[in-house]
Structures are given as structure tokens and as C-alpha cells.
Motif scaffolding. Structure first.
Motif, short mmCIF file in Angstrom:
data_model
loop_
_atom_site.label_atom_id
_atom_site.label_comp_id
_atom_site.label_asym_id
_atom_site.label_seq_id
_atom_site.Cartn_x
_atom_site.Cartn_y
_atom_site.Cartn_z
N ILE A 349 0.84 -1.20 0.00
CA ILE A 349 0.00 0.00 0.00
C ILE A 349 0.87 1.25 0.00
O ILE A 349 0.55 2.25 -0.64
CB ILE A 349 -0.95 -0.02 1.21
N GLY A 350 1.99 1.19 0.72
CA GLY A 350 2.90 2.34 0.72
C GLY A 350 3.44 2.66 -0.66
O GLY A 350 3.69 3.83 -0.98
N ALA A 351 3.60 1.64 -1.51
CA ALA A 351 4.06 1.89 -2.88
C ALA A 351 3.04 2.73 -3.66
O ALA A 351 3.42 3.57 -4.48
CB ALA A 351 4.31 0.56 -3.59
N LEU A 352 1.75 2.53 -3.38
CA LEU A 352 0.72 3.34 -4.04
C LEU A 352 0.81 4.80 -3.62
O LEU A 352 0.63 5.71 -4.45
CB LEU A 352 -0.67 2.79 -3.71
N TYR A 353 1.12 5.03 -2.37
CA TYR A 353 1.24 6.41 -1.89
C TYR A 353 2.51 7.07 -2.41
O TYR A 353 2.55 8.29 -2.61
CB TYR A 353 1.21 6.44 -0.36
N ARG A 354 3.54 6.30 -2.64
CA ARG A 354 4.75 6.89 -3.23
C ARG A 354 4.48 7.35 -4.66
O ARG A 354 5.03 8.37 -5.11
CB ARG A 354 5.89 5.87 -3.19
N ILE A 355 3.63 6.62 -5.37
CA ILE A 355 3.26 7.06 -6.72
C ILE A 355 2.46 8.35 -6.65
O ILE A 355 2.66 9.27 -7.47
CB ILE A 355 2.46 5.94 -7.42
N ALA A 367 -5.59 14.35 -17.69
CA ALA A 367 -5.27 13.13 -18.42
C ALA A 367 -3.87 12.62 -18.08
O ALA A 367 -3.63 11.41 -18.01
CB ALA A 367 -5.41 13.36 -19.92
N ALA A 368 -2.91 13.54 -17.87
CA ALA A 368 -1.55 13.11 -17.53
C ALA A 368 -1.52 12.38 -16.19
O ALA A 368 -0.81 11.38 -16.03
CB ALA A 368 -0.62 14.33 -17.50
N LYS A 369 -2.29 12.85 -15.23
CA LYS A 369 -2.37 12.20 -13.93
C LYS A 369 -3.02 10.83 -14.06
O LYS A 369 -2.57 9.84 -13.46
CB LYS A 369 -3.17 13.08 -12.96
N ARG A 370 -4.08 10.75 -14.85
CA ARG A 370 -4.76 9.47 -15.07
C ARG A 370 -3.82 8.46 -15.73
O ARG A 370 -3.74 7.30 -15.30
CB ARG A 370 -6.00 9.68 -15.92
N HIS A 376 1.57 3.20 -13.62
CA HIS A 376 2.40 2.85 -12.47
C HIS A 376 1.62 2.24 -11.30
O HIS A 376 2.12 1.32 -10.64
CB HIS A 376 3.16 4.09 -11.98
N ALA A 377 0.42 2.76 -11.01
CA ALA A 377 -0.31 2.30 -9.83
C ALA A 377 -1.20 1.09 -10.11
O ALA A 377 -1.34 0.21 -9.26
CB ALA A 377 -1.16 3.45 -9.27
N LYS A 378 -1.82 1.04 -11.28
CA LYS A 378 -2.76 -0.05 -11.56
C LYS A 378 -2.12 -1.43 -11.47
O LYS A 378 -2.70 -2.35 -10.87
CB LYS A 378 -3.42 0.15 -12.92
N PRO A 379 -0.91 -1.65 -12.03
CA PRO A 379 -0.30 -2.98 -11.84
C PRO A 379 -0.07 -3.32 -10.38
O PRO A 379 -0.21 -4.48 -9.98
CB PRO A 379 1.03 -2.85 -12.61
N LEU A 380 0.27 -2.32 -9.55
CA LEU A 380 0.48 -2.58 -8.13
C LEU A 380 -0.83 -2.90 -7.42
O LEU A 380 -0.86 -3.75 -6.52
CB LEU A 380 1.14 -1.37 -7.47
N VAL A 381 -1.92 -2.24 -7.81
CA VAL A 381 -3.22 -2.53 -7.22
C VAL A 381 -3.65 -3.96 -7.56
O VAL A 381 -4.11 -4.72 -6.70
CB VAL A 381 -4.27 -1.51 -7.70
N ASN A 382 -3.50 -4.34 -8.83
CA ASN A 382 -3.86 -5.70 -9.23
C ASN A 382 -3.00 -6.74 -8.50
O ASN A 382 -3.50 -7.78 -8.07
CB ASN A 382 -3.70 -5.85 -10.74
N VAL A 419 -11.38 2.77 -8.07
CA VAL A 419 -12.03 3.86 -8.81
C VAL A 419 -11.06 4.99 -9.10
O VAL A 419 -11.05 5.58 -10.19
CB VAL A 419 -13.26 4.37 -8.04
N TYR A 420 -10.19 5.31 -8.14
CA TYR A 420 -9.31 6.47 -8.30
C TYR A 420 -8.33 6.31 -9.45
O TYR A 420 -7.80 7.30 -9.96
CB TYR A 420 -8.58 6.73 -6.99
N LEU A 421 -8.07 5.08 -9.87
CA LEU A 421 -7.10 4.86 -10.94
C LEU A 421 -7.56 5.48 -12.25
O LEU A 421 -6.74 6.01 -13.01
CB LEU A 421 -6.88 3.35 -11.12
N ASP A 422 -8.85 5.42 -12.55
CA ASP A 422 -9.38 5.91 -13.82
C ASP A 422 -9.91 7.33 -13.75
O ASP A 422 -10.32 7.87 -14.77
CB ASP A 422 -10.50 4.98 -14.31
#
Length: 521
Positions: A349-355, A367-370, A376-382, A419-422
């Protein structure tokens, strides 16, 4: 020949009882660990990673033989020049001279005492500042109005007394604003303010102070209603709840009510707006009362895992996002029982916050943030949810295990946590809302409770404006002094312009002042 010892199997009821006892012991160990952490341990959720065991401490291993002393050489004695600032010189001012009154004190020079003015020249001045304080400083404004007789007309005339914020009241707007700010921003209860007034020689009753607070809240209620309407129109909203003791339940008992803070993401990027609603319970109906029956199809509601929010999202058809910080807290509570597995969950979870920190550092939006989150974050969430499913399959984990509960909490909210990923406008958590509602738990430690539900509603109104002022870097005192004088003559159809966000755009450059602030000196 000794008989062989046969293995005796335990009766089924013993096995079942042993399983229950093991689960009970694990639960008690968790409770003891929690109480020990509350009493002796740190309550911060910040994760401190232990260094690897092979890493030496600073200076460790440097205790070898001392080096040979260098030969000495006598030198001439001398005095070293001080490198500190010269006497009387100061760095940049530590205060705002336009807001902090300065009283000048001339320090006499003993070298020129008794000398005539022509015997010396003043070539410069050195200034030193000291921060001083007057205990409970209050001022009484004395308005003197002359009664004039016009000789020709044989009539008497006298100007009316200046209009006050509260009709017939004896409190200046500066006092009312200070009373509100001291209580709700700096958490100084009214009974302490009353003691300070008495100590300063002002004879007023404690009940009078309460009446002033309620009257001011009633004046400001239309502004908070306009602010709530603006929040309901926002596409992304967040909601939470926190308890408060309000209203007498019986002798020596108080009812438990709830403040429901609602945050709306405004389009101007100024930090959004927040409204506190007081409700007598934590029932799901209060979510609908706060957000309305028709929130819009493209609306996103961000919340914690309380089921009332999910019910509202399902009923209205809006998108429901949930908070990663609340998910993280479940693993934080489980680290005493399952330290290794919990540490891995916290690291993932900390890796998601570092992103998210990288996104803020690069200033990415839209769009750049999305795209950055998806890359970077979606593969870690999965990967996190795949890892969580593997952990659930471990037979050694009991359903009552805190780590098991943390896993189920996360897996049940897989879709909401993604949800926040998209959506770049959706935050990863509700930390911004929790920071905004912090004055309520701080108030519970200072002013403890509200005597009545009416008082709790007044707290909700005033905190809505003060907290929103802080979000937009507005001085709450300056805002209240202006708005309390302006609201009585402001068109009702434009009351939304007096909300802190819009007030900053339209009136902050030239705010109304109290008579105390415009007096000379």
C-alpha cells in the motif's frame, strides 16, 4: 516386552473446544496488544521500516586503536572574533507589521545624558524587537453623540447610534468575531473566555456569551446553506461522520449525536468546500439528507467502509470510491498478530502512496495524472489483490484473526478501491476530509460536549465556515468581521457570494472593518 503405546485420538468435542480456545486466546492477545499500544506505544500511523540486521550503527566498528597524537606546536595567544550578528542587529522581521501593533520605546544613551543637542549627531538607529503580551485585552468603544438645537428651526437633532451586528446588542463585531474564533478555531471554551473577561474588568454573564454565539450562527446559516448547495453540485464529493455528545439524555447523561462533514471538489482548485451537518444518529438516512436525492449520474462519492455510503451509491446509481487509508489501518492493527504478512501489505500500500507523491511532485493533472496512475499504480493494485487472495487461502488463518479481517475488508472493496485509478479528480483516500474534521475531536477534549442539539447545530454552522476559510488561506477573523456586517444588507439571491471561496474572489481585497480597527493608533 513392553506394550506398544497406541496413539489416542482426541474426541471431536475436544478438537472443537481447542479451536475455540485458540481463537479466543488470539483475540485476547490482540486486545492486550492494542491496549499496550494505546498506553505505552506510538499511535501514529507512520510506518518506520526497521534497518536490516547486518547494517551497523553509526560509529559501530570504529573503536580500533586510537591514532597517534599529532605533535604539538606552541602558537601565540589570541582572541577569536565572534561570528555571530553584531549587537543590536536582527534578521528579517518575525511578524507582520501591518497586522501586529508595535509600540516604540526609546532607549536613552548614557553617553549623551546632559549634553545639548548640538553637541552630538545621530547617524543611525539600531532596532531590537521583543514579543510582548497583554492579558485578555479588551476595549470598550464609547460613542458620543451630540444633541444639537438648530436655532432657526427650533428643533433638536441627534444622530442615531451606529448599527450593530445584533440589533440592540452591546457587542461590537470585533468582539463577536473574536469570540467565535477563540472557541472554534483555538478551542477556548466559553467559560474560560468568561473568566478572562471578568479578569479584565468586563462584567457580563456566561449565558450572554452563549446567546451571542447562537445569534451569530443563526445569521450565518443562509451562507452555509448556499455552501451546501454548491457542494451538492460538485462531481466529486467525500463524506464522513464523527460522534459528539449533545443534548441531555437523563440525569448525568448526554445523548450521542454525529457531525457529518461533506467535502466538495470545486473546479477552481482552491481546496474545495466543507459543510458540517449535525444529526442525532448514524442512520443511513442522514447520508441522503446531506447529499440529496438526485446527485447526478457522473457523481463520485468517496468514503470509508461504512455501509450507509454503499447503500446510498447503490440507490442513486453513482460511483462509489473508497479510502485506501482505512484499508491500511486494518493491516496496521493486525501487525501484532501477523507481523510479517501485515508488513508486506503495508509495504504494497505504501508503494501506491509513493506514486501519488510522485504525481504531486511532477504537478500532473487531468489526463496526464490518469495515465500515470494507470501505468504505475494499476499494476500494483492488481498485484495487491492477487496477493490478498492467496493469503486468504492459507488454512492457518482463522476467521477471527485481525489479518483475515483486513484481507476480507480489502477484497470486498476491490472495485471501490480501484475507482481512483481511472478518475484523476478522485483522491486516493479521505485524509483531506479527516484533517478538516479534526477540530471536532479536538473540541471534544476542550469544550467536551454541546449542552443541546441547538448548540450542536450552531457548532456545525460555524465550523463549516471556519474550516473552509482555512482551506482557502483566509483569516477567519477577518472574514467574520466583514461578513457579519455585510450579510444584513446583502441581496438574498446572491448569498452564495458570501461563502469563503467566493468571498475571497469578490470582497477579500477590500473587506469591511470594525470601528476598533479604523481608529487612529
Amino acid at each position: 516386552m513392553s506394550p506398544a503405546l497406541a496413539t489416542v485420538e482426541s474426541p471431536p468435542e475436544w478438537v472443537a473446544e481447542r479451536t475455540l480456545l485458540v481463537a479466543r486466546i488470539a483475540d485476547l492477545e490482540r486486545q492486550v496488544a492494542w491496549f499496550q499500544r494505546q498506553i505505552f506505544g506510538e499511535k501514529s500511523e507512520r510506518r518506520l521500516i526497521e534497518p536490516p540486521p547486518e547494517q551497523m550503527a553509526l560509529g559501530e566498528g570504529l573503536g580500533g586503536p586510537a591514532p597517534a597524537a599529532a605533535p604539538t606546536q606552541p602558537v601565540a595567544a589570541h582572541q577569536r572574533r565572534r561570528t555571530t550578528k553584531a549587537e543590536g542587529e536582527e534578521p528579517a522581521l518575525f511578524f507582520d507589521p501591518e497586522r501586529v501593533p508595535v509600540q516604540t520605546i526609546a532607549v536613552p544613551n548614557p553617553e549623551i545624558v546632559g549634553l545639548p543637542a548640538e553637541a552630538y549627531d545621530v547617524i543611525a538607529e539600531k532596532v531590537t524587537h521583543r514579543l510582548a503580551q497583554r492579558p485578555g485585552s479588551y476595549v470598550v468603544l464609547k460613542y458620543v453623540r451630540q444633541v444639537v438645537k438648530v436655532k432657526d428651526a427650533e428643533t433638536l437633532s441627534c444622530p442615531p447610534a451606529p448599527a450593530g451586528v445584533l440589533e440592540g446588542g452591546r457587542a461590537d463585531v470585533s468582539f463577536l468575531a473574536g469570540l467565535i474564533v477563540d472557541k472554534f478555531l483555538y478551542h477556548l471554551p466559553l467559560y474560560r473566555q468568561h473568566q478572562r473577561l471578568l479578569g479584565a474588568g468586563v462584567q457580563v454573564s456566561r449565558q450572554w456569551l452563549t446567546q451571542q454565539v447562537l445569534a451569530v450562527a443563526l445569521l450565518l446559516a443562509p451562507i452555509v446553506a448556499a455552501q451546501l448547495a454548491a457542494i451538492r453540485a460538485c462531481r466529486v464529493k467525500a463524506m464522513d461522520e464523527t460522534p459528539i455528545k449533545a443534548g441531555r439524555k437523563g440525569k448525568g447523561q448526554l445523548k450521542t449525536g454525529y457531525f457529518w462533514p461533506i467535502w466538495g471538489d470545486t473546479d477552481d482548485g482552491g481546496g474545495g468546500e466543507i459543510v458540517f451537518l449535525y444529526r442525532p444518529s448514524r442512520a443511513a438516512i442522514h447520508v441522503r439528507e446531506g447529499l440529496g436525492d438526485s446527485p447526478g449520474n457522473d457523481t463520485v462519492l468517496l468514503s470509508d467502509g461504512y455501509g450507509a455510503y454503499a447503500q446510498y451509491a447503490a440507490r442513486t446509481g453513482i460511483t462509489h470510491a473508497q479510502c485506501w487509508t482505512h484499508t491500511r489501518r486494518y493491516f496496521e492493527r493486525a501487525k501484532d498478530i501477523e507481523p510479517a504478512a501485515s508488513a508486506e501489505a503495508l509495504e504494497r500500500i505504501g508503494a501506491l502512496y509513493r506514486i501519488e507523491a510522485e504525481i504531486r511532485a511532477q504537478g500532473l493533472t487531468g489526463a496526464a495524472k490518469r495515465d500515470y496512475r494507470l501505468t504505475h499504480a494499476k499494476p500494483l493494485v492488481n498485484a495487491f489483490f492477487a496477493w490478498a487472495e492467496r493469503q486468504v487461502e492459507r488454512a492457518a488463518l482463522l476467521p477471527s484473526n485481525p489479518f483475515t479481517k483486513a484481507l476480507h475488508y480489502a477484497l470486498e472493496r476491490h472495485e471501490a478501491l480501484s475507482v481512483y485509478l481511472d478518475d484523476p479528480e478522485v483522491p486516493i483516500d479521505t485524509n483531506h476530509l479527516e484533517r478538516a474534521l479534526r477540530p471536532i475531536p479536538m473540541g471534544r477534549k476542550a469544550w467536551l460536549f454541546c449542552w443541546s442539539e441547538v448548540g450542536a447545530e450552531a457548532v456545525a454552522i460555524l465550523q463549516s465556515l471556519i474550516v473552509t476559510c482555512r482551506l482557502h488561506d483566509i483569516d477567519p477573523y477577518e472574514y467574520l468581521v466583514d461578513v457579519l456586517q455585510r450579510i444584513d444588507r446583502h441581496p438574498a439571491r446572491e448569498v452564495h457570494l458570501l461563502t469563503p471561496r467566493l468571498w475571497k474572489q469578490h470582497f477579500a481585497a477590500n473587506p469591511l472593518r470594525s470601528d476598533l480597527q479604523v481608529l487612529p493608533g
